[in-house]
Scaffold this motif. Structure first.
Motif, PDB file in Angstrom:
ATOM      1  N   GLY A   1       1.629  -7.892 -13.803  1.00 60.42           N
ATOM      2  CA  GLY A   1       2.063  -6.521 -14.036  1.00 60.42           C
ATOM      3  C   GLY A   1       2.308  -5.789 -12.737  1.00 60.42           C
ATOM      4  N   GLU A   2       2.554  -4.487 -12.842  1.00 62.47           N
ATOM      5  CA  GLU A   2       2.789  -3.669 -11.654  1.00 62.47           C
ATOM      6  C   GLU A   2       1.503  -3.522 -10.843  1.00 62.47           C
ATOM      7  N   HIS A   3       1.664  -3.418  -9.530  1.00 64.74           N
ATOM      8  CA  HIS A   3       0.536  -3.246  -8.626  1.00 64.74           C
ATOM      9  C   HIS A   3       0.573  -1.844  -8.020  1.00 64.74           C
TER      10      HIS A   3
ATOM     11  N   VAL B   1       4.414  -5.914  -3.849  1.00 65.10           N
ATOM     12  CA  VAL B   1       3.613  -7.059  -3.399  1.00 65.10           C
ATOM     13  C   VAL B   1       4.336  -8.345  -3.760  1.00 65.10           C
ATOM     14  N   ASP B   2       3.871  -9.431  -3.157  1.00 68.75           N
ATOM     15  CA  ASP B   2       4.414 -10.743  -3.497  1.00 68.75           C
ATOM     16  C   ASP B   2       4.032 -11.111  -4.926  1.00 68.75           C
ATOM     17  N   VAL B   3       4.693 -12.101  -5.467  1.00 66.24           N
ATOM     18  CA  VAL B   3       4.427 -12.536  -6.836  1.00 66.24           C
ATOM     19  C   VAL B   3       2.969 -12.965  -6.982  1.00 66.24           C
ATOM     20  N   SER B   4       2.307 -12.447  -8.015  1.00 69.28           N
ATOM     21  CA  SER B   4       0.921 -12.797  -8.294  1.00 69.28           C
ATOM     22  C   SER B   4       0.863 -13.574  -9.600  1.00 69.28           C
TER      23      SER B   4
ATOM     24  N   MET C   1      -1.860  -4.348 -16.445  1.00 69.81           N
ATOM     25  CA  MET C   1      -1.419  -5.292 -17.467  1.00 69.81           C
ATOM     26  C   MET C   1      -1.724  -4.713 -18.839  1.00 69.81           C
ATOM     27  N   LYS C   2      -0.691  -4.640 -19.688  1.00 68.02           N
ATOM     28  CA  LYS C   2      -0.848  -4.158 -21.056  1.00 68.02           C
ATOM     29  C   LYS C   2      -1.557  -2.806 -21.092  1.00 68.02           C
ATOM     30  N   LYS C   3      -1.088  -1.893 -20.225  1.00 67.66           N
ATOM     31  CA  LYS C   3      -1.595  -0.519 -20.161  1.00 67.66           C
ATOM     32  C   LYS C   3      -3.037  -0.430 -19.670  1.00 67.66           C
ATOM     33  N   ARG C   4      -3.569  -1.521 -19.132  1.00 67.74           N
ATOM     34  CA  ARG C   4      -4.914  -1.499 -18.565  1.00 67.74           C
ATOM     35  C   ARG C   4      -4.833  -1.766 -17.072  1.00 67.74           C
TER      36      ARG C   4
ATOM     37  N   SER D   1      -4.181   9.864  -4.570  1.00 68.24           N
ATOM     38  CA  SER D   1      -3.041   9.504  -5.412  1.00 68.24           C
ATOM     39  C   SER D   1      -2.984   7.994  -5.585  1.00 68.24           C
ATOM     40  N   VAL D   2      -2.383   7.571  -6.681  1.00 62.73           N
ATOM     41  CA  VAL D   2      -2.199   6.159  -6.981  1.00 62.73           C
ATOM     42  C   VAL D   2      -0.713   5.852  -6.823  1.00 62.73           C
ATOM     43  N   GLU D   3      -0.371   5.056  -5.799  1.00 56.61           N
ATOM     44  CA  GLU D   3       1.028   4.800  -5.471  1.00 56.61           C
ATOM     45  C   GLU D   3       1.440   3.398  -5.902  1.00 56.61           C
ATOM     46  N   LEU D   4       2.677   3.279  -6.389  1.00 55.81           N
ATOM     47  CA  LEU D   4       3.234   1.978  -6.737  1.00 55.81           C
ATOM     48  C   LEU D   4       3.384   1.152  -5.471  1.00 55.81           C
TER      49      LEU D   4
END
Length: 384
Positions: A337-339, A329-332, A358-361, A323-326
């Motif tokens: 985008g979401e990590h 994380v610290d600011v990058s 980022m941007k759906k990628r 599974s891919v979990e949200l």
């Protein structure tokens, strides 16, 4: 004039060379096609993971394996309920990927409710050729998995769901899809790594799995870092339809001083090295189909991992839904985008893959494989 004549001669030479190469290639394929089934099975059973990577590009050969034309291998699933009733299911569909095989059995009315399942048995079945095709072919059965559901209860986890089904991961490689409105079994899916797949599918008995002989690498009492370097990693992220990522990493290592918490750390992709980051192809989902229905579970896919030692011998081979979990994380400043995190672990290995969206990628920004010191010591006869 001499120059003008030389051009067509060179062209003819190139053409002849190409035709010779094509003829040689076809001749080699025909040799394999003419081999008796027993010899072909034996050859495939001795291939290591790196050889399987190469041969997987020979589409015709693996197509023959998938369609059971030459090897006549299929797989059966036996489900036993708590009352002792057995149901043996024939394969609904199968899908070959780059380094793994996915098998699926649809439930229908043949399977008990999830809570009533007592055990699952997976058998590879080698069909015998008969003179009359209308007759049902008997087969030699090889036990590949024998799972007691009671022992799996604590480790079972939900790895995803859509409007129709919920996916339960029983253990690495095994998913049960449940109808969300009923709780009954929609399908059972096994994912198997290619390594020694033919041997495991054909060389065991109906009651016992094939036992792989243990081959120890040469002992080295000079190199103080022996067993900590020279690893090669091949990892594939895919689903039952497409591939999101396929990458190889060589010369992975861990310094002896960096062994921590019983694991050696192999860094394939460093978060701080943007040149190593890899963009995934497509959005991660897990399509499913069962009889007349189909769907797709988001943030779920299959990870196939092969770790080779410095002698290019398979060390750890894994193929399992993940599974891919949200992830918080610290600011990058590089990826705003979401990590997300893909985290796989068992007694031998832990895999952590960080993704940035980022941007759906989605981009893989970190890939770290932690290998148990115990299995390293056992494999290389060391004492770290």
């Amino acid at each position: 004039m001499a120059c003008l004549k030389a051009v067509p001669l060179r062209l003819r030479a190139v053409t002849t060379s190409k035709k010779a190469a094509e003829t040689s290639s076809k001749s080699t394929q025909n040799v394999f096609e003419r081999l008796p089934t027993e010899i072909l099975v034996k050859i495939l059973s001795h291939l290591d993971a790196s050889a399987l990577f190469s041969i997987s590009h020979i589409t015709k050969l693996f197509h023959q394996l998938a369609s059971n034309k030459n090897l006549r291998v299929t797989w059966e699933l036996t489900v036993t309920d708590k009352a002792g009733r057995e149901s043996t299911l024939e394969l609904s569909w199968s899908q070959f990927s780059e380094t793994s095989l996915t098998l699926c059995w649809c439930g229908g009315d043949c399977l008990p409710n999830y809570e009533q399942i007592s055990s699952l048995q997976l058998h590879g079945v080698r069909r015998f050729a008969l003179s009359r095709p209308s007759l049902k072919k008997p087969g030699r059965r090889s036990l590949m998995e024998n799972l007691d559901m009671r022992s799996l209860t604590k480790s079972t986890q939900v790895i995803g769901q859509d409007q129709l089904v919920q996916l339960k991961l029983l253990q690495p490689g095994i998913i049960i899809g449940l109808w969300r409105d009923q709780g009954s079994v929609a399908f059972i899916m096994f994912t198997l790594h290619f390594y020694k797949l033919v041997e495991r599918s054909t060389q065991g008995s109906s009651d016992c799995s094939h036992v792989e002989p243990v081959i120890q690498p040469p002992f080295d009492d000079i190199d103080s870092e022996y067993g900590l370097h020279g690893y090669q990693l091949h990892i594939v992220l895919h689903n039952t339809v497409c591939k999101f990522m396929s990458e190889s990493f060589s010369q992975l290592f861990c310094r002896r001083a960096h062994i921590s918490d019983g694991f050696i750390m192999l860094t394939a992709i460093s978060r701080t090295n943007a040149s190593q980051h890899i963009q995934l192809s497509g959005s991660i989902t897990m399509p499913w189909r069962c009889e007349a229905l189909e769907g797709a579970v988001e943030n779920c896919c299959i990870m196939s991992l092969t770790l080779l030692d410095e002698f290019r011998q398979p060390f750890i081979c894994i193929s399992s839904p993940v599974s891919v979990e949200l992830e918080k994380v610290d600011v990058s400043y590089d990826y705003d985008g979401e990590h997300y995190l893909i985290h796989y672990k068992d007694s031998d290995i832990q895999v952590k893959m960080q993704l940035a969206k980022m941007k759906k990628r989605q981009t893989v920004i970190s890939l770290i494989v932690n290998v148990s010191v115990c299995i390293v010591n056992k494999h290389f006869s060391r004492g770290y």
